[in-house]
Design an enzyme around this catalytic site. Sequence first.
Site, PDB file in Angstrom:
ATOM      1  N   SER A 296      37.724  44.307  35.565  1.00 52.44           N
ATOM      2  CA  SER A 296      38.494  43.487  36.504  1.00 52.44           C
ATOM      3  C   SER A 296      37.956  43.437  37.925  1.00 52.44           C
ATOM      4  O   SER A 296      38.425  42.649  38.743  1.00 52.44           O
ATOM      5  CB  SER A 296      39.955  43.957  36.550  1.00 52.44           C
TER       6      SER A 296
ATOM      7  N   LYS B  72      44.131  43.826  46.770  1.00 52.88           N
ATOM      8  CA  LYS B  72      44.730  43.289  45.550  1.00 52.88           C
ATOM      9  C   LYS B  72      46.223  43.609  45.569  1.00 52.88           C
ATOM     10  O   LYS B  72      46.613  44.722  45.958  1.00 52.88           O
ATOM     11  CB  LYS B  72      44.036  43.939  44.332  1.00 52.88           C
TER      12      LYS B  72
ATOM     13  N   SER C  13      40.707  40.629  36.431  1.00 51.58           N
ATOM     14  CA  SER C  13      41.967  40.293  37.054  1.00 51.58           C
ATOM     15  C   SER C  13      41.934  40.280  38.580  1.00 51.58           C
ATOM     16  O   SER C  13      42.811  39.692  39.199  1.00 51.58           O
ATOM     17  CB  SER C  13      43.030  41.304  36.612  1.00 51.58           C
TER      18      SER C  13
END
Lengths: 491, 510
Positions: A180, A81, A156
């Site tokens: 997330s 990420k 996310s």
Amino acid sequence: MSFSLDSLSAVELSKLIKSGGVSAKEVTEQAYSLIESRDDKVQAFLELTEDLAFSAAQKIDEARAKGEELPALAGVPMAFKDNMNLIGTHTTCASKMLEGFESVYTATCVQNMLEAGGIPLGKLNLDEFAFGSSTETSYYQTTKNPHDLERVPGGSSGGSAASVAAGESLITLGSDTGGSIRQPAAFCGVVGLKPTYGTVSRYGVVAFASSLDQVGPFSKTVEDNAYALQALAKKDPRDVTSQNITADFISQLTGDIRGKKIGVVSSMIEAKGVSEETKRALRKAQEHLKDLGAELIEVELPHAESAMSAYYVIGPAEAFSNLSRFDAVRYGHQAKASNLGDQTSHSRYEGFGPEVRRRILLGSYILSSELYHEYYYPAQQVRTLITKDYTDAFEKCDVILMPCSPRTAFKFGEIDDPTEMYLSDMFTVSINIAGNGGISLPIGFGDESGLPIAAQLVCPAFKDADLLKVAHALEGCYPKVEVAKIMKAGE
Amino acid sequence: MKTLSEVFKKYEAVIGLEIHTELTSLDTKMFCSCKNSSTDPVNQNVCPVCLGMPGALPVPNKDAIKSIVLAGLATNCDIEKNSMFYRKNYFYPDMSKNYQITQGPVAFCMRGHLDLDVPTKAAQERVDIDKEEDGSYIAHIGITRIHMEEDAGKLNHIGGVDGRIAGADHSLIDYNRCGVPLIELVTEPDLRTPEEARLFMQKLREIFLTIKISDCSMEQGSMRCDGNVSLRKRGAKEFGVKTELKNMNSFKNLHDGLEYEIIRQANVLEEGGQVYQETRHWEPSNKRTVVMRTKETADDYRLFPDPDLAPYDLSDEFIDSVREFLPELPDQKRDRYIADYGLSKQDASELAGSLEQSSFFEEALGDKKEIAKSLANIILNNLAGYLNAEGLSISESKISAESISELAELLSSDEISSKQAKDVFAIMIEEDELPRVIVEERGMKQVSDKGAIVELVKEVIAKSPDQVQQYKDGNQKIIGYLVGQAMKASKGQGNPKLINQTLREELDKL
């Protein structure tokens, strides 16, 4: 090349590499060719790091040639990420604020994965600074759900989930502050684990809400996830909240969960907002658990419904402070201005998107001295109550089963009211608030939507090995997780 | 109103101090492993943590916790076993994270105090307290708390006058100091005069030097003091409106800034005006305080517990292990000097109150207890007077402990008089000679030979018939004149005690 990354798990691939069946270089080449053909559609990657990947692959191949022992996940294509620092990459947090920002050090979690033998393919899209549930707030691009390109991958950590579901990476890392990791894993039909707070070092991961953030892996299988967690779960002297973990996550994956007590929160599963197909899938999961010899026990979490309120106080409060460092002085987007005050405010106004600005303003408001005792302090009291709910529930059971997301992946733009978007996390936030571990496990496809549905399993703090054990057994009741079909179409 | 004594007839000043001390003795910064030195070439001692790079996390320096606990124990504080770090949020470019890690309502050290020996001269400012016979008194000053925090970096303003921000065209930031461990001590509003404030600061500095947590340089800014001051009419219970004073970076500035501000507030009140709650800057060159900012623009720091740092638990074992490092403190030293060496309270207090002086005293004293009084006298009068005049510290001067010890021996054994000791000291400075050599080369030895003194005295009596007559008429005081004459005749070398005694004997024979 006679092997296909699509059909291998990370553990299987690593075994193949170790046996000499395939070289890490060949693996890396195939991974990039898959990315080339698929990522135009999915848009999971913000940056590709071929140099780093091939150099890591070369090291593994050389070590193998010398007969050295290879690490557990040697040669596994991985990606991170883009809120995780890795030297030699940009770390943008999908924000204009950090456009072109070069990492000056490597996050401990990333380092641990590289030491476990990972091939770093690149950095993955996310909601800006991890604020969101659909990855739509990324400043750079819109990541698609590999199962339906019209739909969001969740967020996310949308890029991390989509990349695994698309077969581009075998293991990715995400971060989870209120869901997330688990919610995008649910939307994309992959396994996503948020370990107990303190299991994985946060050092080098750009902070959203420090008391809630936790890093965890995405993968196609629970076993891959356990291997990844084994590499990640280490006390880091650079993060005082990280704990010394001695658990063996892998040896527990026997499939035998006879006698395990599974708590079921029926009020959540049968809640009004939960789609009918999700309810049906979760009831089915309960039957599977029973068939496996587990004991189902009804439990209650009376304060869990207040978790969302506490979360939207604590999260923005910490985020407000954590994001203060982005002031255009040492790095980051710098607006043209004639004085310091303007430089700070204009740079932040231009550099941050609307959702980030909303949370900063909210946090700033919540923490103002005259309101501290109206919001922040009660939120901490609620936190104590929720934590106690879980403690009480875990006196009766080993693991709790509940929904992960109330529904399957929604379409782009379908939810434009921020507060409605926040409800995507209604079943995941209480686990961050309490600090327990939680895993999102695919339990088939919706009989109406045809989209992935997930169950969420929750464990007491630092019983993540139990969590993986139960998830692994339940996983065996379903068909193997395959790379999303549309991805293979036309290749 | 122009003087403190005028003001204090009508008003009482209420003063509290906030004192920041950098823990310069530590090797590394507060929350990272960078070198703890803010004076190295700019931006040399920096890392992702103290530069506030994305994703970096703080890890507390355990030695800093030891230092603050030591500071708390040395100032009679309660050590809190459970305290937390908080974030103080404000934007300023020298603060890399735009929040400062500090402590919340509970600090590591709470509820301490120091007792000040306010000597006669400094005691004059205080009119409302019972004093000792010599005019001195003891002031009990409460310490609210001592908390741990990190320092900010330094801004260097370029293009203006004297590096000031006004008129500068740009500013550069040096982050070497960013993250340097800092402790802040806050006193209760127990101080009543600028002298007390100065003495408190001096005593605290000596304690911090004694426990070796900092170099405590007020010039370099490793020890900094802000003062809060308000006035109220004598007898009033309510506090008046206070102002906060900054830039008092020396003991003199601390005293003078407070003195100015007290007189300023008194005149505002006398004229029927109102004191505003504001921060004021002391300008030593103009001898005045000017407004920096007013209360209306006060910041909301949005304090909340730092979620990166777990609550800090100090064990009894840890606190006890720190206590073992506690050296002898000035008050204990003072009491020892009185008990063991028979020094006067004032001398003992003054010596023990300065680590430099007391260390020098003990080095020069060695095991020669008998010279202690003379030695104290020489150090506190001759040496201190010289160092003050020259603006030197003991280590900067060329005076050695051996030579001062020798001088004290000469004095205490009556080989020289205190007048001669003063002269010998002056020559020691001038010519870098040992006292015995000076005394012998110059024949400065005190004349204590009875026969010689009798001769001398007889001569003086013969030359002073009028004064002798006055003595015989009962004017005892005139003996002083005669002693003076005899001393003069001896070129200062006669033993004054012996001369006095012999004079009386000879006069009584007449």
